[in-house]
Design a protein around this motif. Structure first.
Motif, PDB file in Angstrom:
ATOM      1  N   MET A   1       0.813  -1.211   0.000  1.00  0.00           N
ATOM      2  CA  MET A   1       0.000   0.000   0.000  1.00  0.00           C
ATOM      3  C   MET A   1       0.851   1.268   0.000  1.00  0.00           C
ATOM      4  O   MET A   1       0.550   2.238  -0.663  1.00  0.00           O
ATOM      5  N   LYS A   2       1.965   1.217   0.788  1.00  0.00           N
ATOM      6  CA  LYS A   2       2.830   2.384   0.856  1.00  0.00           C
ATOM      7  C   LYS A   2       3.381   2.791  -0.515  1.00  0.00           C
ATOM      8  O   LYS A   2       3.410   3.974  -0.854  1.00  0.00           O
ATOM      9  N   PRO A   3       3.860   1.829  -1.336  1.00  0.00           N
ATOM     10  CA  PRO A   3       4.357   2.223  -2.660  1.00  0.00           C
ATOM     11  C   PRO A   3       3.290   2.901  -3.513  1.00  0.00           C
ATOM     12  O   PRO A   3       3.601   3.839  -4.272  1.00  0.00           O
ATOM     13  N   VAL A   4       2.046   2.456  -3.401  1.00  0.00           N
ATOM     14  CA  VAL A   4       0.971   3.079  -4.180  1.00  0.00           C
ATOM     15  C   VAL A   4       0.768   4.530  -3.740  1.00  0.00           C
ATOM     16  O   VAL A   4       0.633   5.436  -4.567  1.00  0.00           O
ATOM     17  N   VAL A   5       0.748   4.761  -2.435  1.00  0.00           N
ATOM     18  CA  VAL A   5       0.587   6.133  -1.923  1.00  0.00           C
ATOM     19  C   VAL A   5       1.777   6.997  -2.338  1.00  0.00           C
ATOM     20  O   VAL A   5       1.613   8.161  -2.724  1.00  0.00           O
ATOM     21  N   ALA A   6       2.986   6.435  -2.261  1.00  0.00           N
ATOM     22  CA  ALA A   6       4.182   7.187  -2.656  1.00  0.00           C
ATOM     23  C   ALA A   6       4.124   7.573  -4.134  1.00  0.00           C
ATOM     24  O   ALA A   6       4.437   8.718  -4.511  1.00  0.00           O
ATOM     25  N   LEU A   7       3.737   6.631  -4.980  1.00  0.00           N
ATOM     26  CA  LEU A   7       3.606   6.937  -6.414  1.00  0.00           C
ATOM     27  C   LEU A   7       2.534   7.989  -6.663  1.00  0.00           C
ATOM     28  O   LEU A   7       2.714   8.893  -7.485  1.00  0.00           O
ATOM     29  N   ALA A  40      12.680   4.624 -11.584  1.00  0.00           N
ATOM     30  CA  ALA A  40      13.760   3.712 -11.989  1.00  0.00           C
ATOM     31  C   ALA A  40      15.069   4.091 -11.313  1.00  0.00           C
ATOM     32  O   ALA A  40      15.833   3.210 -10.866  1.00  0.00           O
ATOM     33  N   THR A  41      15.362   5.374 -11.207  1.00  0.00           N
ATOM     34  CA  THR A  41      16.622   5.809 -10.584  1.00  0.00           C
ATOM     35  C   THR A  41      16.622   5.497  -9.095  1.00  0.00           C
ATOM     36  O   THR A  41      17.649   5.058  -8.538  1.00  0.00           O
ATOM     37  N   LEU A  42      15.501   5.728  -8.419  1.00  0.00           N
ATOM     38  CA  LEU A  42      15.416   5.427  -6.993  1.00  0.00           C
ATOM     39  C   LEU A  42      15.595   3.927  -6.745  1.00  0.00           C
ATOM     40  O   LEU A  42      16.288   3.511  -5.799  1.00  0.00           O
ATOM     41  N   ILE A  43      14.970   3.099  -7.569  1.00  0.00           N
ATOM     42  CA  ILE A  43      15.120   1.651  -7.421  1.00  0.00           C
ATOM     43  C   ILE A  43      16.557   1.232  -7.708  1.00  0.00           C
ATOM     44  O   ILE A  43      17.146   0.392  -6.999  1.00  0.00           O
ATOM     45  N   VAL A 132      10.323   5.385   0.436  1.00  0.00           N
ATOM     46  CA  VAL A 132       9.555   4.151   0.217  1.00  0.00           C
ATOM     47  C   VAL A 132       9.977   3.488  -1.092  1.00  0.00           C
ATOM     48  O   VAL A 132      10.215   2.268  -1.146  1.00  0.00           O
ATOM     49  N   LEU A 133      10.097   4.273  -2.161  1.00  0.00           N
ATOM     50  CA  LEU A 133      10.453   3.708  -3.466  1.00  0.00           C
ATOM     51  C   LEU A 133      11.899   3.231  -3.490  1.00  0.00           C
ATOM     52  O   LEU A 133      12.218   2.207  -4.104  1.00  0.00           O
ATOM     53  N   ALA A 134      12.789   3.983  -2.828  1.00  0.00           N
ATOM     54  CA  ALA A 134      14.189   3.556  -2.795  1.00  0.00           C
ATOM     55  C   ALA A 134      14.367   2.280  -1.990  1.00  0.00           C
ATOM     56  O   ALA A 134      15.298   1.504  -2.232  1.00  0.00           O
ATOM     57  N   GLY A 135      13.485   2.036  -1.015  1.00  0.00           N
ATOM     58  CA  GLY A 135      13.620   0.863  -0.157  1.00  0.00           C
ATOM     59  C   GLY A 135      12.798  -0.319  -0.581  1.00  0.00           C
ATOM     60  O   GLY A 135      12.668  -1.290   0.188  1.00  0.00           O
ATOM     61  N   LEU A 136      12.238  -0.299  -1.791  1.00  0.00           N
ATOM     62  CA  LEU A 136      11.446  -1.433  -2.253  1.00  0.00           C
ATOM     63  C   LEU A 136      12.307  -2.703  -2.307  1.00  0.00           C
ATOM     64  O   LEU A 136      13.431  -2.684  -2.828  1.00  0.00           O
TER      65      LEU A 136
END
Length: 554
Positions: A1-7, A40-43, A132-136
Motif C-alpha cells: 500500500m505504501k508504494p501506491v501512496v508514494a507513487l 527507476a533511478t530510486l530503485i 519508500v520507493l528507494a527501499g522497495l
C-alpha cells in the motif's frame, strides 16, 4: 500500500498546474513523463549513499518547483504573468500587507501559518515517498536493469520538452503519451534567471542614454500654469469594455464632461499602455516619470541607482516646484528622493484625522482637498509639476465613501460614517461577484471625485492647470475580465494647452475612442516635455519608447 501512496504523491506533485485555467480535472489525466525516470533511478540506487544523495537533491528540486508553481498560480491570478524569482521576491511582504488589509491580521496570520506548515508537510511527504520507493525489496538483478533503463526512459521527457519549446517538431505517431511539465518549469526558471540578468544589463545601459538631457527651454508653453498628474488606482480599459462596469463609469464620465466644459476647460481622452496589471503601481508611476519601461522590480531598482532624470528633475531645471501627494505611504518614502521632488506628502503629512477605509488611508476627496490646502493655495509659489496618487479605488474596495460638499471636508472626520459601514473585506471577498460590484462602486467614486475636482479648477484660462488623469493599471484579471494592459488617460485644461496635444488620436471629451492608439507609459515623459517645451525634441516619433525590451506587455 505504501508504494501506491508514494507513487500517487509523486504523480500529483509532478502534474501540479501553475496557472488557474489549468486547474481542472483534466489535469489529472496528464501522465508525468518524469515519473518513470524518478522511480527507476530510486530503485537502481536504493538506500546506498548515492541513493540518499539523489533523494536529497530530488526532494529539494521537486519542492522548489512546486513552490514556484504556487507562486506562478498567485502571480497569474493577480498580474497575468508567471513568477520571476529574480525580480518578484519583494512581492512576499507586499502580499502580506494586502492580506492584512483584506482579511485582517488574525486571519492573514493563520493563512500564512497554514501555508508554511503545508510547505513543510510537502517536503516531509516527498522525503517519505522517495524513501519508500528507494527501499522497495527487489530482486538482485532488478537494480542494474533499472539503471540501464534510465537513459531510455529519459528519451520521452526530453523529446516532449524540446517539442514544447519549439526546438524540434515530433511526428504525431512519435509524440510521448504525457508531459514533462515539472522539468520544463524548472528549466524555464533557470533560463529566466539568466535572461533577467542580461535584460537588467541592457536596461542599465539604456538608462544612461537620455535624449532629453541638455534640452531647453522646457515647460515654457505652460507659462505660469501648473501641470498636475493624477493617478486613479486600478482604472483600466475594463471600465469601458466590461458590461459589469461600463454603464456606470461612462455615465459618470459624461456627467463630468459636461460640468468641466461648463467651466471653459477643454478635454481629450486616449489610452496609455501600463507595464503590468493587478498591482505594483509604482512601476507605472516610475515609467511615466523616467521614460523607461519598468515592468519588474529589478528595473525599478536599477533606475533608482542610475543618473536618469525624471519629469520632475526637468521641472526643477525649469524653475518649477515639484511635489508628490502619496496618501498610500504611511511611512517615509526613501525612493522618493531619487525622483526629484521638492516636497513629498505621505499620509501623515496630509492631515487626515478620520478613520481609514481598511487598507485605504483616506478618501480621494480629502487627498485632493489637502493638495489644494498644502500647495495650490500657497502664495508667491513657483508653478507646479505635481504627482497626485489617489487610492480610494485600491483593493479591497470596501467600504466606498460618498462625496460631501468640498467646503465640508475639513480634517476628514466627516467620512467616518462610511469608513466603518457595510461588511468587512473578509466577508465580501468570499464572493467574487460582490468583489466586482465593490470595484465598480470604488472606481465610480474616484471618477466622480476627479471630475468634480477638475471642474473646480476652471473659470480662468490664465490660471487653470493642465491636468493629466490616468489609470495606473488594470485590477486582477478575475475582476477586470479582460486581457488588456491599456488604461484611460484624460487631458483636461485650458483650450490653448490641450490643443498642444492634437494629432495623437485622442478623442475630444472624457470618453476615449476604443480604436485610438495606445501610448506606452514610458513614452509619456518625453511626450509631455516635447509638447510643453519649445526647445525640446525627442525625434520624429514621440510615441516611441526610450527602452523597449523583449517581452513587453502586448
Amino acid at each position: 500500500m505504501k508504494p501506491v501512496v508514494a507513487l500517487a504523491l509523486l504523480y500529483l506533485v509532478l502534474i501540479q498546474p501553475n496557472h488557474p485555467q489549468a486547474m481542472t480535472w483534466g489535469a489529472l489525466a496528464v501522465f508525468p513523463l518524469e515519473l518513470p525516470v524518478i522511480v527507476a533511478t530510486l530503485i537502481a540506487l536504493g538506500r546506498s549513499w548515492a541513493g540518499t544523495a539523489l533523494r536529497i537533491a530530488l526532494v529539494a528540486v521537486l519542492w522548489a518547483v512546486a513552490v514556484l508553481k504556487l507562486a506562478d498560480f498567485a502571480t497569474f491570478t493577480a498580474f497575468n504573468r508567471g513568477f520571476n524569482l529574480m525580480v518578484d521576491y519583494h512581492l512576499a511582504p507586499a502580499g502580506w500587507m494586502l492580506a492584512k488589509g483584506t482579511l485582517g491580521t488574525g486571519l492573514a496570520g493563520l493563512a500564512l501559518a497554514a501555508g508554511l506548515l503545508g510547505l513543510l508537510a510537502l517536503g516531509y511527504a516527498l522525503w517519505w515517498a522517495t524513501g519508500v520507493l528507494a527501499g522497495l525489496p527487489v530482486p538482485r538483478l532488478a537494480r542494474p536493469v533499472a539503471l540501464a533503463l534510465v537513459p531510455l526512459l529519459l528519451i520521452p521527457p526530453v523529446a516532449e520538452i524540446g517539442a514544447a519549446r519549439g526546438v524540434w517538431v515530433l511526428p504525431e505517431n512519435l509524440r510521448p503519451p504525457g508531459a514533462a511539465f515539472t522539468a520544463r518549469v524548472g528549466l524555464e526558471r533557470v533560463e529566466q534567471a539568466i535572461a533577467a540578468r542580461v535584460d537588467l544589463a541592457r536596461f542599465q545601459a539604456a538608462a544612461m542614454a537620455d535624449p532629453m538631457r541638455g534640452q531647453t527651454p522646457l515647460f515654457d508653453r505652460l507659462g505660469g500654469r501648473d501641470l498636475i498628474l493624477i493617478y486613479v488606482e486600478s482604472y483600466g480599459r475594463s471600465s469601458y469594455e466590461n458590461p459589469l462596469y461600463a454603464a456606470t463609469h461612462t455615465s459618470t464620465l459624461r456627467t463630468a464632461q459636461q460640468s468641466i466644459a461648463d467651466t471653459g476647460l477643454a478635454m481629450r481622452s486616449g489610452w496609455a499602455r501600463a507595464p503590468m496589471v493587478g498591482g505594483q503601481s509604482w512601476l507605472s508611476h516610475g515609467s511615466v516619470a523616467s521614460g523607461m519601461w519598468l515592468d519588474t522590480q529589478s528595473r525599478y531598482r536599477a533606475l533608482l541607482a542610475s543618473p536618469r532624470r525624471t519629469l520632475f528633475h526637468f521641472a526643477q531645471q525649469a524653475g518649477r516646484r515639484s511635489v508628490a501627494i502619496m496618501p498610500a505611504h504611511v511611512l517615509p518614502w526613501p525612493e522618493g528622493a531619487y525622483f526629484g521632488f521638492d516636497a513629498i506628502y505621505n499620509a501623515p503629512d496630509l492631515g487626515y484625522r478620520g478613520q481609514p477605509f481598511n487598507w485605504v488611508t483616506m478618501p480621494d476627496q480629502f487627498t485632493l482637498t489637502a493638495f489644494e490646502r498644502l500647495e495650490l493655495s500657497r502664495r508667491d509659489r513657483a508653478p507646479l509639476v505635481a504627482q497626485v496618487v489617489l487610492v480610494s479605488s485600491h483593493a479591497p474596495w470596501v467600504p466606498v465613501p460618498e462625496m460631501v460638499p468640498w467646503d465640508a471636508v475639513g480634517d476628514g472626520r466627516i467620512f467616518d460614517q462610511w469608513a466603518l459601514s457595510g461588511d468587512p473585506p473578509e466577508v465580501v471577498w468570499r464572493d467574487h461577484d460582490r468583489v466586482r460590484d465593490q470595484f465598480r462602486q470604488a472606481i465610480d467614486y474616484s471618477l466622480r471625485t476627479v471630475g468634480a475636482w477638475a471642474a473646480r479648477q476652471g473659470g480662468d484660462p490664465d490660471k487653470a492647470p493642465l491636468i493629466l488623469v490616468l489609470g495606473d493599471h488594470e485590477p486582477a484579471r478575475f475582476v477586470s475580465g479582460t486581457e488588456d494592459y491599456d488604461v484611460p488617460l484624460h487631458l483636461i485644461g485650458p483650450p490653448d494647452l490641450v490643443s498642444l496635444f492634437d494629432g495623437l488620436g485622442w478623442a475630444e471629451g472624457m470618453l476615449p475612442d476604443p480604436a485610438s492608439p495606445s501610448t506606452p507609459m514610458d513614452a509619456l515623459r518625453d511626450l509631455l516635455l516635447t509638447r510643453l517645451g519649445s526647445g525640446a525634441s525627442a525625434g520624429p516619433d514621440t510615441q516611441a519608447s526610450a527602452y523597449t525590451p523583449q517581452g513587453r506587455a502586448p
